[in-house]
Structure formats: C-alpha cells, structure tokens
Design a protein around this motif. Structure first.
Motif, PDB file in Angstrom:
ATOM      1  N   ARG A 106       0.632  -1.034   0.224  1.00  0.00           N
ATOM      2  CA  ARG A 106      -0.107  -0.019   0.012  1.00  0.00           C
ATOM      3  C   ARG A 106       0.745   1.297  -0.047  1.00  0.00           C
ATOM      4  NH1 ARG A 106      -5.456   0.327   3.275  1.00  0.00           N
ATOM      5  NH2 ARG A 106      -5.725   2.534   3.107  1.00  0.00           N
ATOM      6  N   ILE A 107       1.920   1.085   0.947  1.00  0.00           N
ATOM      7  CA  ILE A 107       2.741   2.348   1.045  1.00  0.00           C
ATOM      8  C   ILE A 107       3.690   2.553  -0.405  1.00  0.00           C
ATOM      9  CG2 ILE A 107       4.890   3.263   1.981  1.00  0.00           C
ATOM     10  CD1 ILE A 107       4.133   2.308   4.613  1.00  0.00           C
ATOM     11  N   VAL A 108       4.079   1.392  -0.988  1.00  0.00           N
ATOM     12  CA  VAL A 108       4.740   1.571  -2.324  1.00  0.00           C
ATOM     13  C   VAL A 108       3.845   2.063  -3.237  1.00  0.00           C
ATOM     14  CG1 VAL A 108       5.959   0.145  -3.937  1.00  0.00           C
ATOM     15  CG2 VAL A 108       6.433  -0.202  -1.448  1.00  0.00           C
ATOM     16  N   PHE A 109       2.709   1.355  -3.546  1.00  0.00           N
ATOM     17  CA  PHE A 109       1.918   1.753  -4.632  1.00  0.00           C
ATOM     18  C   PHE A 109       1.395   2.977  -4.678  1.00  0.00           C
ATOM     19  CE2 PHE A 109      -0.105  -2.999  -5.525  1.00  0.00           C
ATOM     20  CZ  PHE A 109       1.431  -3.456  -5.293  1.00  0.00           C
TER      21      PHE A 109
ATOM     22  N   PHE B 287       4.095  10.806   7.285  1.00  0.00           N
ATOM     23  CA  PHE B 287       2.782  10.925   7.561  1.00  0.00           C
ATOM     24  C   PHE B 287       1.898  10.237   6.497  1.00  0.00           C
ATOM     25  CE2 PHE B 287       5.052  14.977   8.362  1.00  0.00           C
ATOM     26  CZ  PHE B 287       4.617  15.113   9.744  1.00  0.00           C
ATOM     27  N   GLN B 288       2.182   9.242   6.315  1.00  0.00           N
ATOM     28  CA  GLN B 288       1.710   8.318   4.939  1.00  0.00           C
ATOM     29  C   GLN B 288       0.374   8.109   5.362  1.00  0.00           C
ATOM     30  OE1 GLN B 288       1.365   4.546   5.586  1.00  0.00           O
ATOM     31  NE2 GLN B 288       0.257   4.380   3.758  1.00  0.00           N
ATOM     32  N   GLU B 292      -2.901   9.713   3.322  1.00  0.00           N
ATOM     33  CA  GLU B 292      -4.116   8.964   2.325  1.00  0.00           C
ATOM     34  C   GLU B 292      -5.256   9.284   2.993  1.00  0.00           C
ATOM     35  OE1 GLU B 292      -3.591   4.605   3.037  1.00  0.00           O
ATOM     36  OE2 GLU B 292      -1.920   4.666   1.982  1.00  0.00           O
ATOM     37  N   ALA B 293      -5.407   9.464   4.254  1.00  0.00           N
ATOM     38  CA  ALA B 293      -6.989   9.862   4.648  1.00  0.00           C
ATOM     39  C   ALA B 293      -7.390  11.272   4.134  1.00  0.00           C
ATOM     40  CB  ALA B 293      -6.971  10.076   6.025  1.00  0.00           C
ATOM     41  N   GLY B 294      -6.491  12.100   4.001  1.00  0.00           N
ATOM     42  CA  GLY B 294      -6.626  13.457   3.593  1.00  0.00           C
ATOM     43  C   GLY B 294      -6.808  13.660   2.184  1.00  0.00           C
ATOM     44  N   LEU B 295      -6.168  12.684   1.267  1.00  0.00           N
ATOM     45  CA  LEU B 295      -6.330  12.613  -0.208  1.00  0.00           C
ATOM     46  C   LEU B 295      -7.355  12.020  -0.709  1.00  0.00           C
ATOM     47  CD1 LEU B 295      -2.477  11.923  -1.204  1.00  0.00           C
ATOM     48  CD2 LEU B 295      -3.819  13.980  -1.932  1.00  0.00           C
ATOM     49  N   THR B 296      -7.695  10.963   0.046  1.00  0.00           N
ATOM     50  CA  THR B 296      -8.826  10.066  -0.537  1.00  0.00           C
ATOM     51  C   THR B 296     -10.333  10.678   0.028  1.00  0.00           C
ATOM     52  OG1 THR B 296      -8.540   8.574   1.461  1.00  0.00           O
ATOM     53  CG2 THR B 296      -7.605   8.107  -0.639  1.00  0.00           C
ATOM     54  N   ALA B 297     -10.042  11.507   1.227  1.00  0.00           N
ATOM     55  CA  ALA B 297     -11.368  12.096   1.724  1.00  0.00           C
ATOM     56  C   ALA B 297     -12.477  12.735   0.750  1.00  0.00           C
ATOM     57  CB  ALA B 297     -11.006  13.129   2.839  1.00  0.00           C
TER      58      ALA B 297
END
Lengths: 298, 302
Positions: A106-109, B287-288, B292-297
C-alpha cells in the motif's frame, strides 16, 4: 449577538472570497471575453471579433485531431486505471484476512502519487529513451530486442507511452480509495454470502462492486477530467512543449499552451480553453447521469 | 511541532483506515495466494525500480551512465550532487521554493480555516452559495485559467514575484482546504464555545484560542496535503515565474532536463531529481496514513 456574529462572518470570509474571486473566478470569466477577441502578440489592443475564433476552431484540423486524442484518452485512461486498481484492491484480502505484506504494498503503490509530476516525467523519459533507456535495455536482455523502438518519437507509441506513465502513477491512489470504501462494508455481508456458497469472484461482483459503486463513479469523473487535461506529462516526458514527440501526442490542452505561450495567440488560445471548460462541464454532468444506479444504504 | 500533536495526528487515521478483512470468502487457495503475491510484488518492483535506478544513476560518472546503465557505480560520485546544487542551481531553486511555501502554506491554512469556521458554524443567508462556490473550483483544471491569469498577475505588477506566486498558490488551494476544514469544524463540539461566551470571551478569542487549537489535527492534515501539492506544483511557476533567478524546483528541474540534451551532464540531472524528491519522500514516510486519509477524503462518499 447578531451584530457580533456579522462582525465575525464578514472579516473571516472576506480574505478567502477576495483571493478566490480575483485569482480563480475572474480569470475563468475573463477567458470567455478574451476568446471573442483576436488579441495576439504583445499588442495591448484586443479587437472584438465575436465568435470568429470558435468558427476557426471547428475547421482547425490540428485542433480536431488533438481533441480526438483526448477522446481516446477518455476511454482508455479511466477504464484501465480503474480496472487495475480494483483488481489490486480486491486482491488485498484473501480468505477474510489482509494478505501478508499488505501494508508495504500500500505504501509503495501510493508513492508515485506524492512525487512531483516533473520527476515522474523526466524519469520515464529516460526509461523510454532509445539507447541508454531502461525499456529497450530490458527488451534486449530478455531476447525481445526486435520490439525495441524510439518510443517517444514513433507516432504509434508516443501518446500511449505517456498514458502508461499516468496509469503507473495513479493506480496506487485509486486502489487506496477503493480499499477505504471496501473497509466500510460490514464483514457480516461476506460471512452470510459464504454460508450461501458464494465464491471470491461472486462476492466481489454481487457485494463489493455494487456497494462501492459511488466511489467508482467519482473516480470515473476524476479520471475523465484528467483525460481532458493531460499535458504536463506529455511535455515533460517528451522533453519540451514543442518537441517532435510532444507534437505527435498533442492533446487539446497542449495545443492551447503552445498557441498561447509559444505563438502568443491569446484570443485563439482562450477559445480553446472555453471549449475545454464546457466539455469538462458537459462530461461531468453526462457521466453522473449515465452512471446513476440505485444506491444501497447500509 | 511537538510530539503530542503528531500523536493526535496518528490516532485519527488509525480509526479511519483500520485494516479490516474485506472480501471474506474462504475459497482463496494456496495457488491463488501465490499468484496474488506475484502480481502485487511485480507491481511493487515496477514502482520502486525507476526510483532506485534514479538514485543509483545520480551516483555515477557520465561515461558510466551512457555505457553501462545497468551496473552499479564503480565509485560513488558525490560530486554530482555538488554540481547539481551549485552549477545547476538546484540549491537556489530549493531556497526559492521554501520561501514561497513558507508564505503560501501559512496563508492557505489561515485564510481557509477562518472561512471554513464561519461556513461550518454560523448560518447566514447565502452560506450555501458561498460554500458551493468554493467547492466548484475543485472541478476545473488550472490550465484553463492560465492565459488570463498570466495577464492578471502581470497587470497587478506581480509577475515574477514571490508575493504574486504566494497569493496564487493560496487562491488555488482554497477549494479543497475549505471543503475539508468545513467538514472538520462541523465535528467540533458546540459546548466549548458557548461556555466561553458566558465567560465573556469575544468571538475572535473563541476562534484563535479555543477552536483553532481543537482543529489542529485537521490543520496538520491540510498542511501536509498542501505542502505536497504546492511543492509539486509545476504549471503555475512555469507561467508566472519567468525570472530565472526565481525559478522554483519543479520548474528548474524541467528546464534542466530540457537543456540536458545540449550539456550532457546526466549525473547532475539525476542528482537534482533525487534532491527534489527527498522532501516529499520524508513527508510521505512520516505522515503516510494521515496523508492517505486526507487525499482520499474528497473522493469517498458522504
């Protein structure tokens, strides 16, 4: 209290409205006026010509050809990106368990999504470059040397070479979106389905897909808008906005950019912008209507 | 930024993106699992490999890059990085980018949080018009406004200035940031503000001393999101920053790549790309989840 309330609302909203109005709304509105002038070069005069630019656009074969490339992108980009992302998202769990390495994948993709598009573009231009490029190198090493070509100047491949980069960099993003949507589906649905003898594929088709449809639909719209834009990657991968490769992959937005900043034909370029703006609107509304399905509350 | 703040940030997404089993049929056989791993590992290699190749190439001498693109460098050429930083002026562009981002990030967060706070918590006539007016900006690609924007910024005397670019960055970051923060402010409890009013606090005090600290997780999420978005921005500086001394990183890198055909300093180019990538890599790794949560919200329903 009311007095105090408005003393807060006005100064708190004003900076945002001013900045947005001046730098975002006004340029879009101005584009419409400029598109009805024959303004070009550095001359300050903007002779009004009505709809002339639009008439010329309709007969401009280069524009029509560019737009037809956008048309091809519009079909391929959303379809392929969503298909791959959905497959990956579905593969992420197996037998009710997150597969080993899920967190790592997930991190990589997702990573290419956060890298500057310029880096992605330059990097891939060296993947495709004929002599020292990675792609031709790989082909030589696996005995498929016959397939080698000059990917970024061959008219048959240049556009698709760039599309591949776009897909490569956005699959992770859409996969994460789909995963998040899938995680909100109650696991009891799947447990019940298993009792009814559902297979992996049938529970994906009958449960997962219908329940994440709203998210898929939003993704189709995002990717369609991207397919109407799509020129940053072209100019970076092909090494400049006026290179041979860029011209052979010329999409409407690139034509706009060159008409404006290379040829200084501001009026004509703005007309292209307005046409694209309308197409974006029509497309978004059209896709919303076409993809409307019954939504399920759960 | 202090440690507790970061912890709050990490807690929220854990709830949002928890790893829950998804497709739950028990049919997955061992071959299926093996095939899955091959597919996913294959894609992972396809993603990582170009970046590794980039970093390795950044450490090679030019003849090596051309003659043996597949080998590791005979000796690490750290000089490539030095040349990228000084001769190719990546150091200068790096500094310019930091300067613009310092202003635009602070401005984006301040202007957006004030607007979002009002839009979330104070009903007034026309509120929806204003809110959806901002949100509509999410739909239109920046390049459509490029020509008039160029002349507007020029007319205002801001073409090629840091201030001009900062204002434009803020303006184009408003739609998503206001959209996100409005939703965030709606989730904050009413009672705190009401109690403060009874204590005689003014509305300004309530916002700056109570609400803003409470909204910290949302502000941090948007800070990270906009950092990456603005760091990666290419089109706006390309058009609005014609002065070579004031190029930003993405733009400087592009011209470096375009000129590479004449100068043939590949080592410095790949070093420059590596330098440009590092800040985004660090922010992403740290901050991965939050990101992700922000970008996909925006893309998720509801």
């Amino acid at each position: 209290m009311h007095y105090q309330k408005y003393r807060l609302i006005v100064p708190f909203l004003l900076p945002a409205i001013l900045l947005y109005g001046v730098f975002v709304v006004w340029p879009y509105a101005q584009a419409i006026y400029v598109s009805m002038t024959s303004w070009r070069g550095v001359s300050p005069s903007r002779p009004f010509v009505g709809l002339d630019n639009y008439r010329r656009l309709a007969e401009d074969s280069r524009f029509v050809e560019a737009l037809s490339r956008n048309g091809q992108l519009l079909i391929v980009l959303p379809l392929v990106t969503i298909a791959i992302s959905l497959v990956f998202a579905a593969l992420f769990t197996q037998g009710g368990q997150a597969i080993p390495g899920a967190g790592f994948y997930r991190i990589v993709f997702f990573f290419p999504q956060v890298i500057p598009a310029v880096i992605v573009g330059i990097l891939w231009s060296y993947v495709y470059t004929p002599n020292i490029g990675l792609l031709n190198g790989v082909l030589r090493n696996v005995g498929l040397g016959g397939l080698q070509r000059s990917w970024l100047t061959d008219p048959a491949t240049v556009l698709w070479a760039v599309v591949a980069v776009a897909i490569w960099s956005s699959v992770g993003f859409y996969m994460v979106i789909f995963l998040a949507a899938m995680q909100s589906i109650p696991s009891s649905f799947y447990e019940a389905a298993v009792l009814d003898g559902a297979t992996r594929w049938s529970s994906f088709r009958d449960i997962t897909f219908p329940l994440i449809w709203e998210t898929v639909r939003t993704s189709i719209i995002y990717l369609s808008i991207a397919a109407l834009d799509f020129f940053i990657l072209i100019i970076v991968v092909s090494g400049g906005s006026t290179t041979m490769g860029a011209q052979r992959a010329e999409v409407a937005a690139l034509y706009l950019y060159n008409q404006a900043f290379d040829k200084n034909r501001w009026g004509y370029a703005s007309a292209i912008g307005v046409v694209l703006l309308l197409l974006t609107l029509v497309l978004s509304v059209g896709i919303m209507r076409l993809t409307r399905r019954e939504t399920y509350e759960y | 930024m202090n440690a507790p703040a970061i912890r709050t940030v990490e807690e929220a997404p854990a709830a949002l993106v928890r790893e829950r089993p998804v497709a739950g049929s028990g049919v997955g056989s061992a071959t299926g699992a093996g095939l899955t791993q091959i597919l996913l590992a294959g894609w992972a290699v396809a993603v990582i490999f170009p970046f590794v190749w980039m970093v390795v190439t950044a450490l090679k001498a030019d003849p090596e890059i051309l003659s043996s693109p597949w080998r590791l460098p005979a000796a690490a050429q750290w000089d490539n990085f030095a040349r990228a930083w000084t001769q190719a002026r990546i150091g200068r562009f790096f500094f310019n980018t930091l300067l613009v981002l310092a202003g635009s990030l602070a401005g984006t967060l301040l202007v957006s949080s004030m607007a979002a706070y009002v839009l979330a918590r104070f009903p007034f006539p026309g509120r929806n018009v204003v809110f959806y007016g901002f949100v509509a900006g999410l739909m239109f690609p920046v390049f459509l406004a490029l020509v008039p924007l160029y002349f507007l910024v020029d007319d205002l005397g801001l073409l090629g200035t840091y201030q001009g670019l900062i204002l434009v960055y803020i303006a184009y970051s408003l739609p998503f940031t206001i959209f996100f923060l409005t939703a965030f402010f709606k989730t904050l409890p009413n009672e705190v503000g009401e109690a403060a009013i009874l204590d005689g606090a003014s509305q300004y005090q309530i916002f700056f001393q109570i609400m803003l600290p409470l909204a910290k997780p949302g502000l941090i999420a948007m800070g990270i999101f906009n950092f990456l978005g603005q760091w990666n921005q290419f089109l706006l500086p390309l058009v609005l920053m014609p002065d070579e001394n004031r190029y930003l990183l993405s733009q400087g890198l592009y011209f470096l790549a375009v000129q590479q055909g004449y100068q043939n300093d590949y080592g410095a180019l790949f070093a420059a790309m590596t330098i440009t990538m590092i800040p985004t890599l660090v922010v992403y790794v740290l901050f991965q989840r939050r990101l992700e949560a922000g970008l996909t919200a925006g893309a998720l329903k509801g």
